[in-house]
Design a protein around this motif. Structure first.
Motif, PDB file in Angstrom:
ATOM      1  N   SER A 146       0.535  -1.185   0.236  1.00 43.19           N
ATOM      2  CA  SER A 146      -0.199  -0.310   0.080  1.00 43.19           C
ATOM      3  C   SER A 146       0.316   1.198   0.263  1.00 43.19           C
ATOM      4  N   LEU A 147       2.305   1.044   1.224  1.00 40.62           N
ATOM      5  CA  LEU A 147       2.419   2.170   1.247  1.00 40.62           C
ATOM      6  C   LEU A 147       3.093   2.775  -0.405  1.00 40.62           C
ATOM      7  N   VAL A 148       3.995   1.375  -1.110  1.00 37.97           N
ATOM      8  CA  VAL A 148       4.853   1.905  -2.603  1.00 37.97           C
ATOM      9  C   VAL A 148       3.409   2.408  -3.306  1.00 37.97           C
ATOM     10  N   LEU A 149       2.004   2.034  -3.965  1.00 42.37           N
ATOM     11  CA  LEU A 149       1.411   1.824  -4.398  1.00 42.37           C
ATOM     12  C   LEU A 149       0.821   3.631  -4.558  1.00 42.37           C
ATOM     13  N   LYS A 150       0.908   3.870  -3.159  1.00 43.82           N
ATOM     14  CA  LYS A 150       0.127   5.102  -2.753  1.00 43.82           C
ATOM     15  C   LYS A 150       1.122   6.677  -3.010  1.00 43.82           C
ATOM     16  N   SER A 152       3.346   8.817  -5.003  1.00 43.60           N
ATOM     17  CA  SER A 152       3.429   9.443  -5.929  1.00 43.60           C
ATOM     18  C   SER A 152       4.453  10.570  -6.367  1.00 43.60           C
ATOM     19  N   ARG A 153       5.746  10.169  -5.837  1.00 43.44           N
ATOM     20  CA  ARG A 153       6.876  10.753  -5.665  1.00 43.44           C
ATOM     21  C   ARG A 153       8.355   9.510  -5.210  1.00 43.44           C
ATOM     22  N   THR A 154       9.262   9.779  -6.278  1.00 45.03           N
ATOM     23  CA  THR A 154       9.756   8.581  -5.805  1.00 45.03           C
ATOM     24  C   THR A 154      11.381   9.775  -5.897  1.00 45.03           C
ATOM     25  N   PHE A 155      12.704   8.828  -5.303  1.00 39.94           N
ATOM     26  CA  PHE A 155      13.737   9.882  -5.138  1.00 39.94           C
ATOM     27  C   PHE A 155      14.442   9.559  -6.776  1.00 39.94           C
ATOM     28  N   SER A 156      15.264  11.336  -6.487  1.00 42.00           N
ATOM     29  CA  SER A 156      15.986  11.235  -7.749  1.00 42.00           C
ATOM     30  C   SER A 156      16.906  10.129  -7.756  1.00 42.00           C
ATOM     31  N   PHE A 157      18.053   9.888  -6.965  1.00 47.00           N
ATOM     32  CA  PHE A 157      18.455   8.377  -8.032  1.00 47.00           C
ATOM     33  C   PHE A 157      17.948   7.192  -8.056  1.00 47.00           C
ATOM     34  N   ALA A 158      16.168   6.859  -7.620  1.00 44.77           N
ATOM     35  CA  ALA A 158      15.427   5.943  -7.603  1.00 44.77           C
ATOM     36  C   ALA A 158      15.789   5.097  -9.489  1.00 44.77           C
ATOM     37  N   ALA A 159      15.319   3.835  -9.290  1.00 43.04           N
ATOM     38  CA  ALA A 159      15.965   3.141 -10.940  1.00 43.04           C
ATOM     39  C   ALA A 159      14.680   3.293 -11.809  1.00 43.04           C
ATOM     40  N   GLN A 213      14.521  -1.946  -6.789  1.00 45.60           N
ATOM     41  CA  GLN A 213      14.225  -2.040  -5.596  1.00 45.60           C
ATOM     42  C   GLN A 213      13.584  -2.284  -4.513  1.00 45.60           C
ATOM     43  N   LEU A 214      12.619  -1.285  -4.649  1.00 42.90           N
ATOM     44  CA  LEU A 214      11.130  -1.433  -3.716  1.00 42.90           C
ATOM     45  C   LEU A 214      11.361  -3.175  -4.256  1.00 42.90           C
ATOM     46  N   PHE A 237       9.770   0.495   6.392  1.00 41.03           N
ATOM     47  CA  PHE A 237      10.375   2.136   6.674  1.00 41.03           C
ATOM     48  C   PHE A 237      10.939   1.960   5.184  1.00 41.03           C
ATOM     49  N   GLU A 238      11.332   1.278   4.495  1.00 42.98           N
ATOM     50  CA  GLU A 238      12.663   0.876   3.691  1.00 42.98           C
ATOM     51  C   GLU A 238      11.096   1.331   2.052  1.00 42.98           C
ATOM     52  N   VAL A 239      10.532   1.152   2.038  1.00 39.01           N
ATOM     53  CA  VAL A 239       9.732   1.523   0.810  1.00 39.01           C
ATOM     54  C   VAL A 239       8.611   1.997   0.892  1.00 39.01           C
ATOM     55  N   GLY A 240       8.577   3.327   2.656  1.00 38.35           N
ATOM     56  CA  GLY A 240       7.777   4.602   2.665  1.00 38.35           C
ATOM     57  C   GLY A 240       8.340   5.888   2.811  1.00 38.35           C
TER      58      GLY A 240
END
Length: 418
Positions: free
Chosen positions: A273-277, A279-286, A295-296, A364-367
């Motif tokens: 649920s955390l991942v699906l909700k 709306s943004r991700t980190f600048s260095f995300a894949a 990774q998530l 907490f690593e995915v949220g």
């Protein structure tokens, strides 16, 4: 007059917003009625959490009475659900996923039922089996803080003769589930020092139940203090002491890890649920979105795999309990089978504790930082797991297992888990 003294008020509005399933007989596993029960309990838990006041699960416990879920292990012909132990533990996992406080609160009840089922036939046994078939819930009053060696079956709580009955006096702590129960099983010592158990109504004069449990987790299990002040006990309310039934208390230990496993299933749901909700991700995300981030996805895959492994482990250990319990003759379980169940249960604890605590942190690593908001309440999983796992330190279990594997030294018999 009800002598329960509770520090929290009963919620009156939450249950009004939840449709209650109707039960005409004791609920059975893998039925529409069972699914409706679990769904209603889960919705109630979510509404109570969202209200922000940690209201107690009175509505859920009333549903359990109405559905006679507490009679799940009773044979169908006795008004129960006809489940074996493995099926019961699968239910506990599902119940804990819906509401771990409710699942934990029934631990003493199901243990009492198990004792009844393997006991020799007698009038007292039949009376209580019928009460349970009718929906009655049993709590516990076992632990005393003065005990230097947990499980030594010597109690400061006393049962003394008084005319045609007895008087019960003492104080018990960590009485999980008792504030929701109809009756309570109390351990005590006679005046000559022999251990004894009595079962009395929780509204009996002199029974005072305090809602004073202040643990970091499992806050709504009703694990408060029970005061017994000159409580009158009838002769027929005295039962045999618990440790006559089986040399090991594997059942009580494995029950805790079924609850932990249910929490792990909930962690998987919350992680997705955390991942699906997001709306943004980190600048260095894949990936451009959190849901597409490999990774998530990997972290959630690991959490899900841990939950599956925990469930498979609990159910495998439950099967050894089924085998052991089915060996009972006149209330005595085969020692070798009981030892094997204790070994498998201990092994389950050692591995599940670590997996569960890791999963509750990986959440907490995915949220992201927003997942740490108090309003999200995601820290409850770690707090609940840490609280349950602390009942029996893992280090002692691991050592006992290692000593058995290396030296053939059997696990200690004196094991009590309240």
């Amino acid at each position: 007059m009800n002598n329960k003294q509770l520090n929290s008020s009963v919620p009156t509005k939450i249950s009004d917003r939840i449709s209650s399933p109707v039960f005409t007989e004791a609920v059975k596993v893998e039925t529409r009625e069972f699914d409706q029960l679990i769904s209603a309990i889960a919705r109630d838990a979510e509404k109570r959490r969202s209200s922000g006041n940690e209201a107690h699960p009175y509505f859920a416990m009333d549903l359990i009475r109405q559905s006679r879920l507490g009679a799940l292990r009773l044979p169908v012909e006795r008004g129960g659900g006809g489940a074996n132990i493995r099926e019961l533990f699968q239910v506990i996992i599902q119940l804990a996923e819906a509401d771990p406080d409710v699942a934990h609160s029934l631990r003493a009840h199901y243990s009492f039922v198990e004792d009844l089922l393997i006991s020799p036939v007698n009038e007292q046994r039949d009376t209580w089996l019928q009460k349970i078939a009718d929906g009655e819930i049993i709590g516990n009053a076992f632990t005393e803080l003065s005990s230097k060696d947990v499980g030594n079956m010597v109690f400061e709580t006393t049962l003394s003769p008084d005319g045609d009955g007895y008087r019960l006096n003492g104080t018990k702590y960590f009485s999980t589930g008792t504030m929701y129960a109809d009756s309570v099983l109390v351990t005590a010592s006679t005046l000559d020092g022999n251990p004894v158990s009595v079962i009395i109504s929780t509204d009996r004069e002199g029974v005072i139940i305090e809602d004073d449990w202040d643990g970091i987790g499992q806050r709504l299990t009703g694990s408060g203090t029970t005061h017994l002040k000159n409580v009158f006990v009838k002769k027929e309310e005295v039962t045999v002491k618990r440790d006559e039934k089986t040399p090991f208390n594997s059942y009580l230990q494995l029950y805790l890890h079924a609850v932990i496993t249910g929490i792990m299933r909930n962690i998987v749901t919350d992680a997705a649920s955390l991942v699906l909700k997001r709306s943004r991700t980190f600048s260095f995300a894949a990936a451009d979105t959190a849901a597409a981030d490999p990774q998530l996805q990997q972290i959630i895959g690991h959490i899900s795999s841990s939950a599956f492994a925990a469930e498979a482990t609990v159910l495998a250990a439950a099967e050894t309990l089924d085998i052991a319990v089915n060996s009972a003759v006149d209330g005595i379980i085969d020692y070798a089978l009981s030892h094997n169940a204790s070994l498998r249960t201990s092994q389950a604890k050692v591995i599940i504790d670590n997996m569960a605590l890791q999963a509750s942190t990986q959440l907490f690593e995915v949220g992201g930082a927003s997942a740490t908001r108090q309003s999200a309440n995601l820290d409850r999983h770690w707090r609940n797991i840490r609280t349950i796992a602390s009942h029996n330190p893992t280090v002692y279990k691991a050592r006992a297992i290692g000593n058995y594997i290396v030296n053939g030294t059997e696990l200690p018999v004196k094991q009590v888990y309240f």
